[in-house]
Motif scaffolding. Structure first.
Motif, PDB file in Angstrom:
ATOM      1  N   THR A 376       0.833  -1.192   0.000  1.00  0.00           N
ATOM      2  CA  THR A 376       0.000   0.000   0.000  1.00  0.00           C
ATOM      3  C   THR A 376       0.868   1.242   0.000  1.00  0.00           C
ATOM      4  OG1 THR A 376      -1.931  -1.006   1.050  1.00  0.00           O
ATOM      5  CG2 THR A 376      -1.630   1.323   1.404  1.00  0.00           C
ATOM      6  N   ASP A 393      -4.510   6.042  -0.036  1.00  0.00           N
ATOM      7  CA  ASP A 393      -3.588   5.186  -0.774  1.00  0.00           C
ATOM      8  C   ASP A 393      -3.365   5.843  -2.131  1.00  0.00           C
ATOM      9  OD1 ASP A 393      -2.510   3.204  -2.546  1.00  0.00           O
ATOM     10  OD2 ASP A 393      -3.116   1.655  -1.130  1.00  0.00           O
ATOM     11  N   GLN A 412      -6.083  -1.927  -9.531  1.00  0.00           N
ATOM     12  CA  GLN A 412      -5.803  -1.833  -8.091  1.00  0.00           C
ATOM     13  C   GLN A 412      -7.058  -2.057  -7.242  1.00  0.00           C
ATOM     14  OE1 GLN A 412      -2.619   1.451  -7.226  1.00  0.00           O
ATOM     15  NE2 GLN A 412      -3.928   2.190  -8.884  1.00  0.00           N
ATOM     16  N   THR A 413      -6.842  -2.639  -6.076  1.00  0.00           N
ATOM     17  CA  THR A 413      -7.941  -2.852  -5.130  1.00  0.00           C
ATOM     18  C   THR A 413      -7.798  -2.031  -3.859  1.00  0.00           C
ATOM     19  OG1 THR A 413      -6.795  -4.743  -4.141  1.00  0.00           O
ATOM     20  CG2 THR A 413      -8.306  -5.200  -5.966  1.00  0.00           C
ATOM     21  N   LEU A 414      -6.640  -1.447  -3.621  1.00  0.00           N
ATOM     22  CA  LEU A 414      -6.403  -0.699  -2.383  1.00  0.00           C
ATOM     23  C   LEU A 414      -6.294   0.806  -2.604  1.00  0.00           C
ATOM     24  CD1 LEU A 414      -3.768  -3.025  -0.651  1.00  0.00           C
ATOM     25  CD2 LEU A 414      -6.225  -2.880  -0.189  1.00  0.00           C
ATOM     26  N   GLN A 418      -8.758   4.182   2.204  1.00  0.00           N
ATOM     27  CA  GLN A 418      -9.013   2.966   2.968  1.00  0.00           C
ATOM     28  C   GLN A 418      -9.645   3.309   4.318  1.00  0.00           C
ATOM     29  OE1 GLN A 418      -5.426   0.675   3.414  1.00  0.00           O
ATOM     30  NE2 GLN A 418      -4.910   0.790   1.232  1.00  0.00           N
ATOM     31  N   TYR A 429      -8.528  -3.753   8.664  1.00  0.00           N
ATOM     32  CA  TYR A 429      -8.946  -3.175   7.381  1.00  0.00           C
ATOM     33  C   TYR A 429     -10.409  -3.485   7.122  1.00  0.00           C
ATOM     34  CZ  TYR A 429      -9.379  -2.782   2.288  1.00  0.00           C
ATOM     35  OH  TYR A 429      -9.801  -2.469   1.026  1.00  0.00           O
ATOM     36  N   THR A 432     -12.038  -0.242   0.932  1.00  0.00           N
ATOM     37  CA  THR A 432     -11.472   0.911   0.244  1.00  0.00           C
ATOM     38  C   THR A 432     -12.547   1.599  -0.571  1.00  0.00           C
ATOM     39  OG1 THR A 432      -9.264  -0.074   0.092  1.00  0.00           O
ATOM     40  CG2 THR A 432      -9.754   1.711  -1.424  1.00  0.00           C
TER      41      THR A 432
END
Length: 540
Positions: A376, A393, A412-414, A418, A429, A432
């Motif tokens: 990240t 992020d 991207q997933t992050l 977040q 977590y 996001t």
């Protein structure tokens, strides 16, 4: 050029003069500023405005590093000089723009740029550096009375300032021979600027600072060292987390001492780690925050240390293995942390916040070397309450482009904002916020050339890569309004010079699973020559 992979206090400039300067110099997305000063509680964004002209440089001109320029000073070709000078940058005026709910600029205050004014003392100056994308964060003080932003004590259009030494910490191996103080700019609701010089962050950039009303100190974040080694102690104890005492004089009257380290972290604090990282690079910090008297930092770039969230432990008992949570009621840091005078190594007194990543940056594959996204790029953070933390992020910086899309950014997933929740003593977590950012999809930015930049082989138009600096507020209905500035990928040779966006999104404070329906709204889109750096609420 500095990359993320993050002077006197009485030098007040009359607000009328500042607003007029903003009207004269602002371009692109900056609207005319009909009012002066800043309305308490309003949204404020920091903006750099490029004032270079074609005549600033000529191809064949020798740059401060000894490299030979390949482009003139016109935007956006000027950034092609990065291809021959990795330290290339141009200082530019800093503006603090107040936005209304629709995103229009209703006031704009300019940081001092060396022009004396009716209430300025001397020729004070504070500028930012195009295209050093890791700097320029805004922070509201703990008592809500002032904003802070970091920059350089250098006139607009100074070349390569962001990688030069500071006057009190000279690294003879630094290819940028000039020396420039870093400065912490402080502005009140009337739009008056006060600037404090520091010798910290020699060879790189100061990225963020916050004024703590309880201690009367600035806590600052940044990085240092642009030389071939770490043999200059001041580049080691002058990086990362720093204490800076606000000055009471103009820049010309200030006596600037050596850097004052606030804290240190070493990967050797973590279980199973047997080899130390390069000195000073464990603490390549990009953002700082204070919550309940505890000072927090994020790291999201560099190949050393751990890209994660940290806090300063003033008790020495919070995390014997390098990971933990703050001790309730622990005193705020007020004195320099001890360091080795010969090497500059700072005695470790910082911890990774329990639940956040602990893997070494060098042990995780990153998009820059073809690996998957399993790390990240942490930017700024904002505590909504004691158990809810939002962290920006900034994205992976992957500019792989295919079929009209930056595929690495889009996957991207992050990247985005977040959300983390404190559950049974561990930060966990949640999700996001990404919907509506358009990750990796090029968008139109006024003033950029059409087509493809032959220097990069990429389309001139940028795409969102993530979110870098954020702030927020809790609403009466239990929702949270978040505001941030985007990071970018694109065809400009140095992506930090890409015009970016100011965005907002709403979340439900108590949600621990994503409720759906949250979509980013664009408040401002920068035109070529402008870039947004930070967000905060105006002081009272």
């Amino acid at each position: 050029m500095s990359r993320p992979t993050l002077r006197g206090r009485r030098a007040a400039l009359a607000v009328s003069t500042l607003a007029m300067a903003g009207l004269l110099c602002a371009a692109g997305p900056a609207d005319a500023a009909p009012r002066t000063g800043l309305t308490p509680g309003s949204l404020v964004v920091s903006r750099l405005h490029y004032v270079g002209t074609p005549g600033l440089l000529a191809p064949g001109q020798v740059l401060p590093t000894g490299a030979t320029a390949v482009a003139d000073g016109s935007f956006a070709r000027v950034w092609d000089n990065v291809t021959v000078d990795g330290n290339f940058g141009v200082t530019a005026p800093i503006y603090l723009d107040q936005l209304d709910a629709a995103g229009a600029t209703v006031a704009s205050v300019e940081a001092p740029t060396g022009r004396p004014g009716p209430s300025s003392r001397g020729h004070d100056v504070l500028t930012g550096s195009f295209s050093s994308k890791s700097e320029g964060a805004l922070n509201l003080s703990t008592d809500g009375s002032r904003l802070t932003v970091m920059g350089y004590v250098a006139a607009p259009n100074t070349l390569d300032a962001s990688n030069g030494n500071t006057p009190g910490v000279i690294d003879p191996t630094n290819p940028d021979a000039q020396s420039v103080y870093r400065g912490i700019g402080e502005v009140d609701a009337k739009g008056q600027f006060f600037v404090t010089q520091t010798n910290a962050y020699s060879g790189d950039n100061g990225r963020a600072a916050i004024y703590d009303a309880a201690t009367g100190l600035y806590y600052a974040a940044g990085n240092s060292n642009n030389g071939e080694g770490t043999s200059v102690p001041g580049t080691i104890y002058g990086t990362g987390a720093q204490l800076v005492t606000p000055a009471r004089e103009s820049e010309a009257e200030q006596t600037v001492g050596q850097p004052t380290p606030l804290g240190g972290f070493s990967v050797l604090q973590l279980p199973g780690v047997k080899k130390a990282d390069k000195l000073g690079k464990d603490t390549n910090f990009g953002a700082v925050a204070v919550h309940n008297g505890v000072v927090y930092y994020t790291k999201g770039s560099g190949s050393n240390g751990v890209d994660t969230v940290y806090f300063v432990d003033t008790t020495g008992a919070a995390c014997p293995n390098g990971v933990g949570v703050p001790v309730p009621g622990a005193p705020a840091p007020t004195a320099a942390q001890q360091y080795n005078a010969a090497t500059g190594e700072i005695a470790p007194n910082m911890c990774i916040l329990k639940g956040f990543p602990t893997a070494l940056a060098k042990s995780v594959a990153t998009p820059e070397v073809g690996g998957p996204e399993n790390t990240t790029a942490f930017g700024a953070m904002w505590f909504a309450n004691d158990t809810t933390l939002y962290v920006a992020d900034a994205g992976n910086g992957d500019d792989t482009y295919s079929s009209g899309v930056y595929t690495g950014a889009a996957a991207q997933t992050l990247a985005g904002i977040q959300k983390w929740s404190l559950v049974n003593g561990t930060w966990t977590y949640a999700y996001t916020l990404q919907n509506g950012l358009g990750l990796g999809r090029p968008y139109s930015a006024a003033g950029l050339p059409a087509g493809t930049n032959v220097a990069t082989g990429l389309p001139w138009q940028p795409a969102v890569d993530g979110v870098r600096n954020i702030t927020g507020k809790v609403n009466a209905d239990g929702s949270v309004s978040l505001y941030g500035v985007t990071s970018t990928v694109g065809g400009v040779t140095d992506p930090g010079a890409n015009p970016n966006k100011v965005v907002t999104v709403t979340d439900q404070l108590g949600a621990t699973t994503q409720p759906g329906g949250q979509t980013y709204r664009v408040l401002r889109s920068a035109a070529a020559g402008d870039v947004y750096r930070g967000t905060a609420f105006a002081p009272r």
